[in-house]
Scaffold this active site. Structure first.
Site, short mmCIF file in Angstrom:
data_model
loop_
_atom_site.label_atom_id
_atom_site.label_comp_id
_atom_site.label_asym_id
_atom_site.label_seq_id
_atom_site.Cartn_x
_atom_site.Cartn_y
_atom_site.Cartn_z
N TYR A 161 28.93 6.41 8.31
CA TYR A 161 29.31 5.78 7.04
C TYR A 161 30.80 5.93 6.78
O TYR A 161 31.39 6.98 7.04
CB TYR A 161 28.61 6.47 5.87
CG TYR A 161 27.11 6.31 5.82
CD1 TYR A 161 26.52 5.06 5.85
CD2 TYR A 161 26.29 7.43 5.70
CE1 TYR A 161 25.15 4.92 5.78
CE2 TYR A 161 24.91 7.29 5.62
CZ TYR A 161 24.36 6.05 5.67
OH TYR A 161 23.01 5.91 5.59
N TYR A 162 31.39 4.89 6.23
CA TYR A 162 32.75 4.94 5.69
C TYR A 162 32.62 4.45 4.25
O TYR A 162 32.88 3.28 3.94
CB TYR A 162 33.69 4.04 6.50
CG TYR A 162 33.78 4.47 7.95
CD1 TYR A 162 34.77 5.34 8.38
CD2 TYR A 162 32.84 4.04 8.88
CE1 TYR A 162 34.83 5.77 9.69
CE2 TYR A 162 32.89 4.46 10.20
CZ TYR A 162 33.88 5.33 10.60
OH TYR A 162 33.93 5.74 11.91
N ASN A 212 14.35 7.51 0.72
CA ASN A 212 15.46 7.11 1.60
C ASN A 212 16.51 8.21 1.74
O ASN A 212 17.70 7.98 1.50
CB ASN A 212 16.15 5.85 1.04
CG ASN A 212 15.56 4.58 1.60
OD1 ASN A 212 14.86 4.60 2.62
ND2 ASN A 212 15.84 3.47 0.95
N ARG A 241 4.68 5.83 7.66
CA ARG A 241 4.51 6.65 8.86
C ARG A 241 4.97 5.92 10.13
O ARG A 241 4.35 6.06 11.19
CB ARG A 241 3.05 7.05 9.02
CG ARG A 241 2.45 7.78 7.81
CD ARG A 241 1.04 8.27 8.13
NE ARG A 241 0.28 8.58 6.94
CZ ARG A 241 0.37 9.74 6.27
NH1 ARG A 241 1.19 10.67 6.67
NH2 ARG A 241 -0.36 9.94 5.19
N GLY A 242 5.99 5.10 10.01
CA GLY A 242 6.55 4.43 11.19
C GLY A 242 5.48 3.66 11.96
O GLY A 242 4.64 2.97 11.37
N GLY A 263 1.75 3.48 10.88
CA GLY A 263 1.24 2.79 9.69
C GLY A 263 1.63 3.47 8.40
O GLY A 263 2.73 4.03 8.29
N ALA A 264 0.76 3.46 7.42
CA ALA A 264 1.11 3.97 6.09
C ALA A 264 -0.14 4.35 5.30
O ALA A 264 -1.25 3.94 5.66
CB ALA A 264 1.91 2.91 5.33
N ASP A 309 12.52 -0.68 4.22
CA ASP A 309 12.90 -1.60 3.13
C ASP A 309 12.00 -2.85 3.15
O ASP A 309 11.56 -3.32 2.09
CB ASP A 309 14.36 -2.03 3.27
CG ASP A 309 15.30 -0.84 3.30
OD1 ASP A 309 14.96 0.20 2.69
OD2 ASP A 309 16.35 -0.94 3.96
P1 ADP Z 1 11.61 3.98 7.12
O1 ADP Z 1 12.44 2.86 7.68
O2 ADP Z 1 11.74 4.14 5.65
O3 ADP Z 1 11.79 5.27 7.90
P2 ADP Z 1 9.14 3.58 8.59
O4 ADP Z 1 9.89 3.71 9.87
O5 ADP Z 1 8.04 4.53 8.32
O6 ADP Z 1 10.09 3.55 7.32
O7 ADP Z 1 8.56 2.10 8.57
C1 ADP Z 1 7.98 1.55 7.41
C2 ADP Z 1 6.73 0.80 7.78
O8 ADP Z 1 7.04 -0.27 8.69
C3 ADP Z 1 5.67 1.66 8.49
O9 ADP Z 1 4.87 2.34 7.53
C4 ADP Z 1 4.91 0.59 9.27
O10 ADP Z 1 3.96 -0.05 8.45
C5 ADP Z 1 6.03 -0.40 9.65
N1 ADP Z 1 6.55 -0.05 10.98
C6 ADP Z 1 7.53 0.82 11.28
N2 ADP Z 1 7.73 0.94 12.62
C7 ADP Z 1 6.83 0.11 13.19
C8 ADP Z 1 6.51 -0.24 14.54
N3 ADP Z 1 7.15 0.31 15.59
N4 ADP Z 1 5.53 -1.15 14.75
C9 ADP Z 1 4.87 -1.72 13.71
N5 ADP Z 1 5.13 -1.44 12.42
C10 ADP Z 1 6.08 -0.53 12.14
O1 KDG Z 2 17.37 1.21 5.04
C1 KDG Z 2 18.26 0.59 5.90
C2 KDG Z 2 19.58 1.11 5.45
O2 KDG Z 2 19.81 2.35 6.12
C3 KDG Z 2 20.77 0.27 5.62
O3 KDG Z 2 20.58 -1.12 5.46
C4 KDG Z 2 22.00 0.78 4.94
O4 KDG Z 2 21.61 1.43 2.69
C5 KDG Z 2 21.90 1.76 3.81
C6 KDG Z 2 22.17 3.18 4.06
O5 KDG Z 2 22.60 3.87 3.13
O6 KDG Z 2 21.96 3.67 5.17
#
Ligand code: ADP
Ligand code: KDG
Length: 316
Positions: free
Chosen positions: A104-105, A168, A225-226, A229-230, A258
């Site tokens: 970040y800047y 976040n 949960r990436g 899922g969630a 987001d």
């Molecule tokens: P953040 O960006 O806030 O860390 P996540 O990485 O948990 O959030 O992603 C948010 C949501 O996006 C997850 O809960 C899931 O539903 C979807 N998602 C994230 N990564 C993947 C993936 N590799 N494949 C499919 N869906 C994904």
């Molecule tokens: O959530 C994605 C963000 O990381 C990105 O678009 C920029 O708001 C941002 C941050 O502070 O990282």
């Protein structure tokens, strides 16, 4: 039709298009990014009005931010151009195909100079909204930005506008203690709280998920949960819901959260029940990871079926 309103910092983004150390990148791609405006873009693409409040500098990056948001039909009447500070900048390095590094800047940036008076000037946008969305990024930018978020929440609550917060946590902006200190006053006013597993534990100062849920209790809690899922823990204490991620070819995880929130809040604005909110969120989150940009992969309504198509499909 009441839509989403959000506030925060949107920066210029310089990203390396290929994996490797940034110093060897022959060129960088210029875009914009900001967790809150990413959500606004996602909601707008799905058909609801969306407004963004924030500051940009009187420079080319600031012009780019406003131009892009306007092009996405995000309302920017509450955005200000600050003549005394530059637009923040984020540099995104694809260090390996699987590891992204962000620099970040943004110290002293226009976005970090957001203040309560800016929010008062845009009060009608907040009180007329269907949902106010905030993140844990803005309160960590500066005391005045924290004050701006608090003021926005105060206005929303007085007008009975639901408030959603995505934790976040960006460690570069502050540690767990600062996060807790700046977010604690907001928690009692939330209707929806989103976060990843680890950041929810940080925020609750807890060691496992059930204790975090108990400590953060109150709002509807949505755990991201990436690729797994969630889950949703409903505010009324009803049974928790889990949903698997939509399988996709993942290129870039940044921005998934987001897009997920955008899908969830769109379904909320549609008046849909919690299971449908979670379904749409998992779908829009999956869209985001298919594209190496924080927000541009987010879908419109008529694109939502695209992830069902077989690899190699050509639509004519
Ligand atoms: P953040 O960006 O806030 O860390 P996540 O990485 O948990 O959030 O992603 C948010 C949501 O996006 C997850 O809960 C899931 O539903 C979807 N998602 C994230 N990564 C993947 C993936 N590799 N494949 C499919 N869906 C994904
Ligand atoms: O959530 C994605 C963000 O990381 C990105 O678009 C920029 O708001 C941002 C941050 O502070 O990282």
């Amino acid at each position: 039709m009441p839509g989403l309103v959000t506030l925060g910092e949107t920066m210029a983004v310089l990203g390396s298009p290929r994996p490797g150390p940034l110093r060897h990148a022959p060129h960088l791609e210029l875009s914009i990014g900001g967790a809150e405006s990413n959500v606004a873009i996602g909601v707008r693409r799905l058909g609801h009005p969306a407004a963004w409040i924030g500051r940009v500098g009187a420079d080319e990056f600031g012009a780019l931010v406003l131009e892009r948001l306007r092009a996405e039909q995000v309302e920017v009447s509450g955005a200000l151009v600050d003549p005394d500070a530059p637009t923040g900048l984020l540099v995104k390095e694809q260090r390996t195909p699987d590891v992204t590094r962000v620099q970040y800047y943004r110290t002293g940036s226009a976005g970090s100079r957001l203040c309560p008076a800016d929010v008062d000037a845009a009060a009608a946008v907040i009180t007329g909204a269907g949902v106010l969305h905030i993140t844990g990024i803005t309160p960590l930018l500066s005391p005045s930005a924290a004050g701006a978020v608090a003021r926005a929440v105060e206005l929303a609550v007085a007008a009975q506008v639901p408030v959603s917060l995505d934790v976040n946590h960006r460690a570069a902006l502050g540690g767990a203690e600062l996060l807790r200190e700046r977010l604690a006053p907001l928690l009692p006013h939330l209707s929806h709280l989103f976060g990843g597993e680890e950041e929810l534990l940080l925020l609750a100062d807890a060691t496992d998920e059930p204790s975090a849920v108990a400590r953060l209790g109150g709002p509807e809690l949505v755990v991201k949960r990436g690729a797994r899922g969630a889950s949703v823990y409903p505010a009324d204490g009803g049974p928790e819901l889990h949903r698997a991620a939509v399988p996709v070819r993942a290129l870039d995880p940044v921005g998934a959260g987001d897009a997920f929130v955008a899908g969830y809040l769109t379904a909320l604005l549609d008046g849909a029940p919690v299971a449908e909110r979670l379904r749409l969120a998992c779908l829009t989150g999956a869209f985001a990871v298919t594209v190496p940009n924080d927000w541009s992969g987010q879908p419109t309504r008529d694109e939502l079926g695209l992830l069902d198509a077989e690899a190699g499909t050509t639509l004519r």
